[in-house]
Design a protein around this motif. Sequence first.
Motif, mmCIF file in Angstrom:
data_model
loop_
_atom_site.group_PDB
_atom_site.id
_atom_site.type_symbol
_atom_site.label_atom_id
_atom_site.label_comp_id
_atom_site.label_asym_id
_atom_site.label_seq_id
_atom_site.Cartn_x
_atom_site.Cartn_y
_atom_site.Cartn_z
ATOM 1 N N UNK A 174 0.434 43.302 -38.089
ATOM 2 C CA UNK A 174 0.718 43.162 -39.606
ATOM 3 C C UNK A 174 1.732 43.694 -40.077
ATOM 4 N N UNK A 175 1.802 45.209 -40.195
ATOM 5 C CA UNK A 175 2.725 45.805 -40.562
ATOM 6 C C UNK A 175 3.956 46.130 -40.748
ATOM 7 N N UNK A 176 3.964 45.457 -39.177
ATOM 8 C CA UNK A 176 5.292 45.841 -38.623
ATOM 9 C C UNK A 176 6.369 44.496 -38.875
ATOM 10 N N UNK A 177 5.542 43.400 -39.055
ATOM 11 C CA UNK A 177 5.583 42.190 -39.686
ATOM 12 C C UNK A 177 6.195 41.672 -41.440
ATOM 13 N N UNK A 178 5.242 42.557 -41.599
ATOM 14 C CA UNK A 178 5.567 43.311 -43.161
ATOM 15 C C UNK A 178 6.812 43.197 -43.588
ATOM 16 N N UNK A 179 7.138 44.653 -42.653
ATOM 17 C CA UNK A 179 8.207 44.898 -42.646
ATOM 18 C C UNK A 179 9.439 44.009 -42.700
ATOM 19 N N UNK A 180 9.589 43.290 -41.651
ATOM 20 C CA UNK A 180 10.448 42.798 -40.908
ATOM 21 C C UNK A 180 11.172 41.898 -41.810
ATOM 22 N N UNK A 206 17.567 31.032 -34.220
ATOM 23 C CA UNK A 206 17.552 30.715 -35.447
ATOM 24 C C UNK A 206 15.655 31.358 -36.054
ATOM 25 N N UNK A 207 15.273 31.055 -35.234
ATOM 26 C CA UNK A 207 13.610 31.998 -35.668
ATOM 27 C C UNK A 207 13.579 32.965 -34.952
ATOM 28 N N UNK A 208 14.560 33.813 -35.442
ATOM 29 C CA UNK A 208 14.152 35.135 -35.162
ATOM 30 C C UNK A 208 12.796 35.603 -35.778
ATOM 31 N N UNK A 209 12.455 35.887 -36.762
ATOM 32 C CA UNK A 209 10.970 36.456 -36.878
ATOM 33 C C UNK A 209 9.384 35.855 -36.390
ATOM 34 N N UNK A 224 10.499 48.549 -35.884
ATOM 35 C CA UNK A 224 12.080 48.448 -36.694
ATOM 36 C C UNK A 224 13.270 48.629 -36.899
ATOM 37 N N UNK A 225 13.480 49.880 -35.822
ATOM 38 C CA UNK A 225 14.455 49.683 -34.991
ATOM 39 C C UNK A 225 14.980 48.404 -34.329
ATOM 40 N N UNK A 226 13.993 48.279 -33.279
ATOM 41 C CA UNK A 226 14.573 47.229 -32.596
ATOM 42 C C UNK A 226 14.386 45.934 -32.996
#
Lengths: 127, 179
Positions: free
Chosen positions: A28-34, B13-16, B53-55
């Motif tokens: 959840x934390x990672x996806x929130x930051x993403x 396009x469905x990145x997230x 996050x880097x990835x």
Amino acid sequence: MMENNIDNKHLKENPFSVPDGYFDQLERNVMKKVSNPKPKVFGRSGIRYALITSAAAALVFVFGTISMLKFGNESAEQAHNEIYKEYNSDAVTGSEPQKEMSELTPDEIIEYLKHNEIDVSAIGLID
Amino acid sequence: MDDKDLLTLFRDGRREYAYGLIVKKYSERIYWHIRKMVICHEDANDLTQNTLLKAWNALPEFREESRLYTWLYRIATNEVLTFLKRKKLRNFISLDEISKQLENALEADSWFNGDKAQKALHKAILKLPEKQRLVFNLRYFEEMKYEDMSEILNTSVGALKASYHHAHSKIEEEMKGLL
């Protein structure tokens, strides 16, 4: 002794643990930051890095300018002196080295001007 | 869903959504890889999040010259090595001292549930140089293929085999003294 053998399967088990629900929270934390990336700001180390870099650049600029002015002037002066020396040398003029303007007496100046057919009364040097 | 499908989904396009699936698939493995190197849960948590996050930021440029999972492990490994290097530089300490610090962290870790033999093993592993420790952990605990390790650590298979066997002997020797 079985435990001493590092190929014992028991030793390959993971002895570390994490708080309950940790991996769900991590996702959840990672996806929130993403989804909501933070705008880039300088951290404390970033600010320190920026300050050190700016200070270094300023020092280089100041030293560079001083050196250029100092050595630039020195070189110009040196070049001028060399040309002057060369011009005044025996090899060029075939005579005694000439005097500086300030070393000449008024009579010598008038003599020079007369010698070069310049009207000294017209320029008001003598009455 | 396999990695190829995940990457196709990401590029379509469905990145997230795709990245959410990647995180679900790999975050736990990445965390354990990091945790065994830094011991402390909080540090492992920070480094795992940084890795993911880097990835995420680098994934649009990922050209599949390596597999997704070895690529993620490589980012995590770099994070760990940078973290340990910074720790040494910040505290002006040597490899021996950092090993000692990690051993102390292991002793104090309330999230370590191992018995005496497991503690002795992990203490012995902490005495290895960082890269040898990486090789040993990947092979011993994860039973990773040398070919995959070669992609992650950018080292030849032969050198990795030699490193693992050397580490194995050192740990065996060390364990004799600890138990």
